[in-house]
Structure formats: structure tokens, C-alpha cells
Design a protein around this motif. Structure first.
Motif, PDB file in Angstrom:
ATOM      1  N   ASN A  53       0.856  -1.185   0.000  1.00  0.00           N
ATOM      2  CA  ASN A  53       0.000   0.000   0.000  1.00  0.00           C
ATOM      3  C   ASN A  53       0.894   1.238   0.000  1.00  0.00           C
ATOM      4  OD1 ASN A  53      -1.895   1.968   0.505  1.00  0.00           O
ATOM      5  ND2 ASN A  53      -2.620   1.114   2.444  1.00  0.00           N
ATOM      6  N   GLY A  54       0.679   2.132  -0.964  1.00  0.00           N
ATOM      7  CA  GLY A  54       1.490   3.339  -1.079  1.00  0.00           C
ATOM      8  C   GLY A  54       2.538   3.280  -2.172  1.00  0.00           C
ATOM      9  N   GLY A  75      -9.726  -2.459 -10.199  1.00  0.00           N
ATOM     10  CA  GLY A  75      -9.935  -2.102  -8.803  1.00  0.00           C
ATOM     11  C   GLY A  75      -8.988  -1.049  -8.275  1.00  0.00           C
ATOM     12  N   VAL A  76      -7.902  -0.764  -9.001  1.00  0.00           N
ATOM     13  CA  VAL A  76      -6.982   0.293  -8.570  1.00  0.00           C
ATOM     14  C   VAL A  76      -7.698   1.637  -8.714  1.00  0.00           C
ATOM     15  CG1 VAL A  76      -4.799   1.457  -9.049  1.00  0.00           C
ATOM     16  CG2 VAL A  76      -4.934  -1.042  -9.192  1.00  0.00           C
ATOM     17  N   GLY A 112      -4.924  -5.848  -0.030  1.00  0.00           N
ATOM     18  CA  GLY A 112      -5.630  -7.101  -0.335  1.00  0.00           C
ATOM     19  C   GLY A 112      -5.296  -7.568  -1.730  1.00  0.00           C
ATOM     20  N   THR A 113      -6.324  -7.989  -2.459  1.00  0.00           N
ATOM     21  CA  THR A 113      -6.113  -8.607  -3.769  1.00  0.00           C
ATOM     22  C   THR A 113      -6.889  -7.866  -4.850  1.00  0.00           C
ATOM     23  OG1 THR A 113      -5.928 -10.745  -2.657  1.00  0.00           O
ATOM     24  CG2 THR A 113      -6.221 -10.778  -5.040  1.00  0.00           C
ATOM     25  N   LEU A 114      -6.158  -7.432  -5.874  1.00  0.00           N
ATOM     26  CA  LEU A 114      -6.766  -6.917  -7.095  1.00  0.00           C
ATOM     27  C   LEU A 114      -6.173  -7.723  -8.257  1.00  0.00           C
ATOM     28  CD1 LEU A 114      -6.726  -3.079  -6.297  1.00  0.00           C
ATOM     29  CD2 LEU A 114      -8.669  -4.653  -6.187  1.00  0.00           C
ATOM     30  N   ILE A 131      -2.703  -8.921  -8.678  1.00  0.00           N
ATOM     31  CA  ILE A 131      -2.010  -7.824  -7.996  1.00  0.00           C
ATOM     32  C   ILE A 131      -2.180  -8.059  -6.500  1.00  0.00           C
ATOM     33  CG2 ILE A 131      -1.798  -5.332  -7.662  1.00  0.00           C
ATOM     34  CD1 ILE A 131      -3.202  -4.913 -10.347  1.00  0.00           C
ATOM     35  N   LEU A 132      -1.074  -8.316  -5.811  1.00  0.00           N
ATOM     36  CA  LEU A 132      -1.111  -8.554  -4.370  1.00  0.00           C
ATOM     37  C   LEU A 132      -0.630  -7.294  -3.669  1.00  0.00           C
ATOM     38  CD1 LEU A 132       0.514 -12.126  -4.270  1.00  0.00           C
ATOM     39  CD2 LEU A 132      -1.806 -11.442  -4.963  1.00  0.00           C
ATOM     40  N   ILE A 133      -1.505  -6.718  -2.844  1.00  0.00           N
ATOM     41  CA  ILE A 133      -1.182  -5.459  -2.162  1.00  0.00           C
ATOM     42  C   ILE A 133      -1.028  -5.741  -0.673  1.00  0.00           C
ATOM     43  CG2 ILE A 133      -1.815  -3.050  -1.815  1.00  0.00           C
ATOM     44  CD1 ILE A 133      -3.813  -3.396  -4.163  1.00  0.00           C
ATOM     45  N   TYR A 134       0.199  -5.674  -0.198  1.00  0.00           N
ATOM     46  CA  TYR A 134       0.487  -5.911   1.217  1.00  0.00           C
ATOM     47  C   TYR A 134       0.328  -4.612   2.003  1.00  0.00           C
ATOM     48  CZ  TYR A 134       2.602 -10.040  -0.903  1.00  0.00           C
ATOM     49  OH  TYR A 134       2.813 -11.183  -1.637  1.00  0.00           O
TER      50      TYR A 134
END
Length: 558
Positions: A53-54, A75-76, A112-114, A131-134
């Protein structure tokens, strides 16, 4: 040539990640036959993008195929970077064969997951990835850290060129051929011909808790997903956390993602993971097969690993709408949310199919819809037509006349019994490129109302550039006098794709805080090609940070 380049530069804790996506034909064998499938970097599914994130992503897309292409980052939020959103002829002209375009955008406030996918004709049948967003560095999940994380991409496979399937459907006016298999991480699994050797294996160890990031990347089919003897704890959806709840089966419409925890608490062995159709449209052909993967305990004794029959889960009936309704009703945001209580824009939008009369110059071979018609679809009786000479956003930015109009209706032109027996005079929509203008900061509510024209159906409605709160869902015709009292204004789920119930409705709410041109469409791609879409034109605000960035210098030309 295969280029897999990924690097990152760190600025404080936020990083910039650089990737090359080479769009190329690749020989892929499925169901006993080899096809020249369109892929990214020769990979099917395509590369997984991992960010915090970021972070910022810079993805250079190089088109080495014979078709035009664009990539959408599903979703972005794309705050102020609509030029990077990707839908063909909406925010950009396509990347032509032999050309390239660099998408640059920042992930802001999403975890999360996009996923990403082609947004040009039916190329997303094989051009997609996770796309995995930690969480931001130094932050953590709102649940115990899983031992292992695995993306699960559900897909659809045609034993043909998907572009040809679409073209034939457009030529005939009939429904396109259904898919020949579903896939899990690109593989159909043991229940199909010539497939068992490559069945995807998902590892787990006794005592572990693992996070599965499930994505429905199928082109046209909502899917049930389950694992034998392993219930799910749902912890996120569409890159937003939810109050955890337990279920044995989940349903995802195309475009939706769901994050689930599973516990390695069963006898070490092999267990089938299965994906199969949820089919809500009456009398419509669909692929009634089941994709499988295998959840395999690392500690399983060797005979168990070699046994021919892993344990099979109990699958819902293909038309189990009750299971879908119960699952959908379980979603709540993790915490109380600050949702706009007052609204400035109140839209009522019908979504559904239609039939066009056969044009007099067409032969019967071009009118193979019901009773010699051609299939169409619409929102509020407008079947959406994409421009072909420029994109909507470029036309808006350059004041190019004649590309679109701003008169998308906020109500259907005629009130009728939307989910009842609809008069045939209402089955043929008009065509148009109509958008709805929103002032920056306006508070927007949209009632999405399915219709029974041709057939009622569960429609996954996706809004680009925004997340929205789903306040309520129900069946029949939305009645504001009765149904407004059902709104969850405390902790409604935050989604980017709403599965509008078959023969029912969903109410969504969002604040128009992201300037640009944002398409809202059904994520069943067959319905997009028939016109089930509209677009919101969100104007700039008064501040610099409320203003769309200038277009990139390498923005493709039509």
C-alpha cells in the motif's frame, strides 16, 4: 523474445516497481490441443505483481501481437491518473501492434487482492494476472499473519481463438459459444481430457493457516469455489478488509476477488479445490463443467500423494441462488465507515438484456438471436457504443465535439415492472455514447435494477476508478418506500464490483472524488460487447490534488 524485468526503487518506505509486459503469442496446450494463446511474457496466467500500500507501479506494455490491446488494473483507484486506467476507447486509444505504452500509477489506501487484465475485445481470456497489495511497511494484517499466501486465479478456456468466438457472435447476433473448460491457475484439472498431469498443486502443512487470494478472471461466468473439508474464513474482498465470517463455499462474479484463510487441520492427504458455474440466467447455455486443483499436505504419506482420487468437495447446484444470497449478505466492512448520509445525485439504472429487430439488409444467418433477432443489452435503455477514432477522456480533454453526449438518463425512460412480464415494445434499446456528468465531491447513489427482459441474470457491475459501498441488495423491483429501511449505513462492504442479484437490485453509494472518465459496465464480457455499460464524467475540483493529471507524452493515438 521473452522479457521479464522487474525492479524497484525505494523512496522512504514507498517503492516504485518497474515491469515490462511483452504481449506475445505463446504456444499453450490445453484439452489435448495446442493454441497460439495471447500472453504476457509467455506466461499464462500472467505475472503476479506484488506491492505494498502506497507503492507506485510503472508497467511498460509492448504489443507484439496482431491485435490492438490495452491493460486495465482492475480495482486500482487511479487517483488523478485516469490515463492509466486502461479501458479501450474510454481513457485511451489502444496500443497498436508494434507499439508500446507505459502505465504509471500509485496504490493508495488499498490492501488485499486486485488483478490486471486486457480491456480490449476478448483478449482478457488469457491476458490476466494477480495484484497482491500488502500493508504498508511496518503495518500488519488485521488478522494473524498467515504462514503462506497463494493467489488462485479462476479462468475460462476456449478450445478456439477467443477473438474468433467473439467475432462470430457479433456477426450472427446470437450468443457466443460457451467455454470448453474452467481453469484454476491456468489449468483445467483432473476432470478434463489431457489435463491431469498439469493440475495445479496448492501446498499446505499441518498446523498452518494460509491465505488464499481468489480472483474470478473468467470471461463470462460467475463461479462457486470450495475446498473439500476445509471451510473458509473470509477476511477481504476487492482489496478491502471485511469482518471475518466462515463459509464452506464462496461465489465470485467475474472481476471480484475474495481473500480467505484456510487451516491445515485435516488428516495430511490430498483434497480437491473446485470451481464450477453459478448460472442464474434461465434457459441459457453455459459450461457445466468443474475445474479442479489439489490442496496437498506436505506431510502427506507418499501413497496418499500418488492416490488417484483426492477427496472431492460437495458442490452447490449450478442454480443455487439461495447460497449466493446468504454469502453476499454476510459481507460487512471491518470497522464502522464514514458513509455519506445525504446524497446529491440519485440514479436509478436498469441493467439487462434486449433484442434488436433484424435489419432488413441482414440475412437470417446474421440474426440468430431468439425469433430471428440480434442480442443487445443496455443501461436505462441506452446500449453503449464506444467511439473508434479517439477515447472519451481525450475527447473531453481536447473539447472534441461529436464523440459523446452528457445526457445519460438518471432514470429509465419508462417505468415498468422491471422483473415481471415486460412488454415486448420495451425490449429494443436505443444506441448511444451517453455519459453522466458529476461535479467533483458530489455524493452519488445508484440503484442497480436487473430486468427480466429476455432473462433475469446476476450481473457483476464494475465501476472503474472507484470503490463503492453496497448498502443493500434484494429481489424484485426496488421500492424506495420499503427498501430504504434495509440500508446498512454503519458497516456496509466496500467493493469495486457488485453482483446484482438475478431478478433483483443492489444499491451503491460513493463520493465523486476522482476526476476523469470512468466506465461502469457488466463484467460478463459478452454483455459489454452488446452494450451493457455507461460512463461517469467526473469534473475537476478546485484544488491541484483534485485535478486530473496531464496526459502522458506516450499516450497512444487512434
Amino acid at each position: 523474445m521473452m522479457i521479464v524485468a522487474a525492479s524497484s526503487i525505494s523512496l522512504a518506505s514507498a517503492k516504485t516497481h518497474y515491469h515490462d509486459f511483452v504481449i506475445q503469442p505463446t504456444r499453450v496446450k490445453r484439452l489435448c490441443k495446442t493454441h497460439n494463446a495471447i500472453t504476457v511474457n509467455g506466461m499464462f496466467p500472467g505475472p503476479t505483481l506484488e506491492v505494498n500500500n502506497g507503492d507506485t507501479l510503472v508497467v511498460n506494455v509492448v504489443n507484439q501481437i496482431k491485435y490492438n490491446i490495452t491493460i486495465h488494473w482492475h480495482g486500482v483507484r487511479q487517483m488523478r491518473t485516469a490515463w492509466a486506467d486502461g479501458p479501450e476507447f474510454v481513457t485511451q486509444c489502444p496500443v497498436k501492434p508494434g507499439s508500446s505504452y507505459t502505465y504509471k500509477f500509485t496504490i493508495e489506501g488499498q490492501e488485499g487482492t486486485l488483478w490486471w487484465h486486457a480491456h480490449s475485445t476478448w483478449l482478457r481470456a488469457t491476458v490476466y494476472g494477480a495484484i497482491l497489495i500488502y500493508p504498508k511497511e511496518g503495518s500488519s494484517y488485521p488478522f494473524p499473519k498467515p504462514r503462506r499466501e497463494t493467489p488462485i486465479l479462476l479462468g475460462e478456456w476456449w478450445d478456439a481463438n477467443p477473438i474468433d468466438v467473439l467475432r462470430e457472435s457479433i456477426r450472427t447476433g446470437g450468443a457466443p459459444n460457451i467455454s470448453d473448460a474452467y481453469t484454476i491457475n491456468g489449468q483445467p484439472g483432473d476432470l478434463y481430457n489431457c489435463s491431469s498431469k498439469e493440475t495445479a498443486i496448492i501446498p499446505i502443512d499441518a498446523g498452518e493457516t494460509n491465505l488464499l487470494r481468489v480472483i474470478n478472471a473468467a470471461l463470462n461466468q460467475p463461479l462457486f469455489f470450495t475446498i473439500a473439508n476445509h471451510p473458509f474464513t473470509v477476511v477481504g474482498a476487492d482489496a478491502s478488509y471485511v469482518k471475518p465470517f466462515t463459509t464452506t463455499v464462496i461465489m465470485l462474479g467475474p472481476g471480484q476477488t475474495t481473500d480467505v484463510l484456510i487451516a491445515g487441520n485435516q488428516i495430511p492427504s490430498r483434497y480437491y479445490i473446485a470451481a464450477t458455474a453459478y448460472q442464474s440466467a434461465q434457459n441459457a447455455a453455459f459450461d457445466n463443467s468443474t475445474a479442479t486443483a489439489i490442496l496437498e499436505y506436505k506431510a502427506a504419506p507418499c501413497p496418499a500423494k500418488k492416490q488417484s482420487n483426492p477427496i472431492m468437495p460437495i458442490l452447490p447446484a449450478f442454480n443455487d441462488t439461495a447460497a449466493v444470497t446468504a454469502f453476499s449478505a454476510s459481507f460487512r466492512s471491518l470497522k464502522e465507515v464514514n458513509i455519506p448520509k445525504e446524497i446529491d445525485e440519485d440514479l436509478f439504472v436498469t441493467v439487462g438484456l434486449g433484442l434488436n429487430d433484424c435489419p432488413p439488409e441482414f440475412g437470417s444467418d446474421r440474426c440468430q438471436g431468439p425469433n430471428g433477432t440480434r442480442f443487445t443489452s443496455s443501461m436505462n435503455n441506452v446500449s453503449f457504443v464506444l467511439p473508434q477514432t479517439t477515447s472519451l477522456l481525450q475527447a473531453y480533454q481536447t473539447d472534441t465535439p461529436g464523440v459523446f453526449t452528457t445526457d445519460f438518463p438518471d432514470r429509465p425512460p419508462v417505468r415498468f415492472d422491471y422483473t415481471g412480464n415486460v412488454d415486448r415494445s420495451l425490449w429494443q434499446p436505443i444506441q448511444g455514447t451517453k455519459v453522466y456528468r458529476l461535479e467533483y465531491g458530489s455524493r452519488v447513489q445508484v440503484v442497480l435494477q436487473d430486468t427480466s427482459i429476455v432473462t433475469a441474470e446476476n450481473h457483476p457491475i464494475h465501476l472503474h476508478g472507484y470503490d463503492f459501498y453496497i448498502l443493500a441488495e434484494g429481489f424484485g423491483n426496488f421500492d424506495p418506500d420499503v427498501d430504504t429501511g434495509k440500508f446498512n449505513l454503519v458497516d456496509p462492504p466496500l467493493r469495486n464490483t457488485a453482483a446484482v442479484p438475478a431478478g433483483g437490485w443492489a444499491v451503491i453509494r460513493f463520493v465523486a472524488d476522482n476526476p476523469g472518465m470512468w466506465i461502469m459496465h457488466c463484467h460478463l464480457d459478452v454483455h459489454i460487447s452488446w452494450g451493457l455499460a455507461m460512463a461517469f464524467l467526473v469534473e475537476d475540483g478546485n484544488e491541484v490534488m483534485q485535478t486530473l493529471e496531464a496526459p502522458p507524452l506516450d499516450l497512444p493515438v487512434c
